[in-house]
Design a protein around this motif. Structure first.
Motif, PDB file in Angstrom:
ATOM      1  N   ASP A   1     -26.923 -13.327 -18.898  1.00 26.15           N
ATOM      2  CA  ASP A   1     -26.365 -13.510 -17.549  1.00 26.15           C
ATOM      3  C   ASP A   1     -24.994 -14.145 -17.667  1.00 26.15           C
ATOM      4  OD1 ASP A   1     -27.568 -13.395 -14.513  1.00 26.15           O
ATOM      5  OD2 ASP A   1     -25.897 -14.790 -14.737  1.00 26.15           O
TER       6      ASP A   1
ATOM      7  N   PHE B   1     -36.866 -10.949  -2.148  1.00 27.79           N
ATOM      8  CA  PHE B   1     -37.508 -11.367  -3.392  1.00 27.79           C
ATOM      9  C   PHE B   1     -38.513 -10.319  -3.863  1.00 27.79           C
ATOM     10  CE2 PHE B   1     -40.754 -13.191  -6.012  1.00 27.79           C
ATOM     11  CZ  PHE B   1     -40.044 -13.974  -6.898  1.00 27.79           C
TER      12      PHE B   1
ATOM     13  N   SER C   1     -30.721 -16.304  -6.208  1.00 28.21           N
ATOM     14  CA  SER C   1     -31.827 -17.239  -5.955  1.00 28.21           C
ATOM     15  C   SER C   1     -31.643 -18.529  -6.760  1.00 28.21           C
ATOM     16  CB  SER C   1     -33.168 -16.580  -6.311  1.00 28.21           C
ATOM     17  OG  SER C   1     -33.394 -15.471  -5.477  1.00 28.21           O
TER      18      SER C   1
END
Ligand code: FAD
Length: 559
Positions: free
Chosen positions: A123, A541, A132
């Motif tokens: 990432d 989600f 999130s």
């Protein structure tokens, strides 16, 4: 930003200056005052002046307490500039997951559960979790983006299994319904709405609503209940989660070709309170209002979740809690501050060039398969030759501000709840970040304010979000909150502002049934697996979770 320390220094200089000047002026004017009295008056004058100045300083300091959170967006922007150092090292891994949002993290979790160890997740951010992610201060954790998960449908076995594994679902009752951990369920009082000068209970407008408008609101919700149960000709629910479970009945196409505003008008729903409530709901889940969102998506908000338990799962850090649980499955196989910038699929492997920000070096990673858990506007840069049309994807910009208040200003009506919405405000109100905490008292009050910027020209809105400074956004947030809390400025100690330029994919009119989304879902290469909420067309989600589950299944199938 003017700090309190600067104010104090200035005040001290001012006291010295005032004392000297006052003395000089009185001597010059030949005022004859008794020295003792004169000293007293002098001190009194100085103190009054200093007190006024100090108050002004404090107000000024309070006025400028915002700061932007997180890493600047510059690393992501390097994808456009492509000024990376030459590759100096090579690595090999079986499965490479690019992107550590919920979709990527779920892929990793599901691979781990399948007993597949040979994978790596990258990432570009300092922390996994994507939209999130969460933050924390000395008082509490708080969400930087996603903050809740509605009670999942009981048929969503994979999600319930995950929640059960982590103790959020404690058991299934005799009817097979999940029993949720008490601390994960949003505690009462859950939500209040500020309308006509008063906080009422719940978000559906009631206070001061005429009987006629009230009847419209009831009729709207009755229609939504009907939609909940409705099935298409193929026997599937018309509205379900994940979206791929929905019926592709002709009514899907029809509703998707209308905007929610058009549908509401067709149905004769015109009560201003109802329109405002539905606008709020669409902004909350999709980042766009009634004029832009597809009617199918607008109805989906109310009709896709079938549970009779009208509650949500939430934690002080919002969905950051779930992101952290998922990240626990990485077991050392995740790297942050790693930006993938070139993906080249070949016959026997995929080559991925990655920039390691901490070491300022580029690495070539060879993988059997690559899971792209990244949004379409990023994929376009990773695979410039692929047929990706990010311009067909509308991304809503968002601003999330966390405020530390000396105290929560009181108001008329229901006291502070978890969700606090101001009817007709620009933003979506605020969440009490400490609501789920067991502490009886908090030294400070921490709230998280949300605002989605809706409008057809997302590019201009995004530019504004990034070019305006902290002071501008601080005043923007306070201005919006002052509608319900006129003196909030006096209580503010600090504000952390998170900007999401491409906050979430918005299911605008025609998008879900359109060709751009269909094309994006098609496999672009047998060694590239796509997993991101962009491909669902809705940023939820549950959708991200199922993107990850099916990506891991595809890895496994190809294993
Ligand atoms: C303000 C806000 C509030 C929200 N509230 C809710 C909510 O309450 N409930 C809810 O269900 N949903 C909410 N959402 C939607 C939320 O976005 C989704 O639930 C979900 O988190 C999306 O996950 P994802 O993995 O699909 O995408 P993302 O979160 O976009 O993850 C993509 C990841 O890829 C990484 N990445 C991108 N490019 C690269 C690259 N080149 N190299 C390496 N890494 C890269 C990014 O850093 C990111 O971590 C909210 C969204 C926003 C913006």
């Amino acid at each position: 930003m003017i700090s309190l320390r600067t104010c104090r220094k200035t005040m001290w200089r001012s006291i010295v200056w005032t004392t000297k000047s006052w003395y000089a002026i009185s001597m010059k004017n030949g005022v004859n005052i008794d020295p003792g009295r004169r000293r007293f008056l002098k001190q009194l004058g100085v103190l009054t002046l200093a007190a006024t100045f100090w108050t002004a300083c404090k107000q000024t300091a309070r006025r400028w307490v915002a700061r932007f959170s997180g890493a600047p967006a510059t690393l992501g922007h390097r994808l456009w500039v492509r000024d990376f150092p030459a590759v100096t090292r090579e690595e090999q891994v079986r499965f490479l997951i690019i992107g550590g949002g919920i979709s990527g993290l779920t892929t990793a979790m599901a691979l781990d559960k399948k007993g597949i160890q040979d994978f790596l997740l990258l990432d570009m951010d300092e922390q996994p979790g994507g939209n999130s992610r969460s933050g924390s201060n000395e008082h509490t954790a708080f969400p930087l983006g996603a903050h809740y998960l509605p009670i999942p449908n009981r048929e969503d076995e994979a999600l319930i299994q995950f929640l059960r594994y982590h103790g959020i679902v404690e058991k299934l009752d005799e009817q097979g319904n999940p029993v949720y951990q008490e601390r994960a369920l949003c505690a009462a009082p859950q939500a209040r709405l500020y309308i006509r000068g008063k906080w009422q209970e719940g978000l559906i407008p009631q206070y001061g609503v005429t009987a006629e408008n009230h009847a419209q609101i009831q009729s709207f919700f009755q229609k939504m209940e009907d939609f909940k149960a409705r099935r298409g000709a193929d026997g599937k629910y018309l509205f379900d989660i994940p979206l791929r479970k929905c019926s592709d009945d002709a009514s899907f196409q029809e509703l998707d070709q209308l905007s929610m505003a058009e549908w509401m008008q067709q149905q004769g729903f015109s009560a201003p309170e109802l329109l405002e409530h539905v606008r709020y709901c669409c902004l909350d889940d999709y980042g766009v209002g009634l004029e832009q969102v597809s009617a199918w998506a607008g109805i989906h908000y109310f009709a896709a979740r079938k549970s009779h338990q009208d509650n949500v799962l939430t934690w002080p850090e919002g969905n950051g809690y779930l992101a952290n649980l998922l990240a626990g499955h990485l077991k050392g196989r995740g790297r942050t501050q790693h930006l993938a910038y070139e993906v080249t699929p070949g016959a026997s492997e995929v080559e991925v060039k990655v920039f390691d920000e901490a070491k300022n070096e580029s690495v070539l990673i060879r993988a059997e398969k690559v899971v792209l858990a990244t949004p379409q506007y990023v994929n376009k840069y990773l695979l410039p030759k692929a047929n990706i049309q990010p311009e067909a994807f509308h991304y809503a910009p968002w601003l999330v501000a966390t405020l530390v208040l000396r105290e929560m200003p009181a108001g008329s009506g229901l006291p502070l709840c978890w969700d606090n919405v101001i009817h007709g405000a620009k933003g979506l109100g605020y969440i009490n970040a400490q609501h789920q905490s067991y502490a009886l008292q908090h030294a400070k009050q921490v709230i998280t304010y949300y605002c989605a910027f809706d409008g057809p020209d997302a590019l201009t809105l995004r530019r504004e979000l990034y070019t305006r400074d902290e002071a501008y956004w601080q005043e923007f947030v306070l201005f919006d909150l002052r509608q319900a809390h006129p003196n909030i400025n006096n209580w503010l100690e600090s504000m952390t502002i998170q900007r999401w330029g491409h906050g979430m994919i918005s299911p605008v009119k025609g998008f879900l049934s359109g060709s751009a989304l269909r094309t994006a879902r098609e496999s672009m290469h047998p060694r590239i697996i796509l997993a991101h909420t962009d491909l669902a067309g809705m940023s939820l989600f549950e959708e991200a979770f199922h993107q990850g589950i099916s990506a891991a299944d595809k890895c496994h199938d190809l294993h």
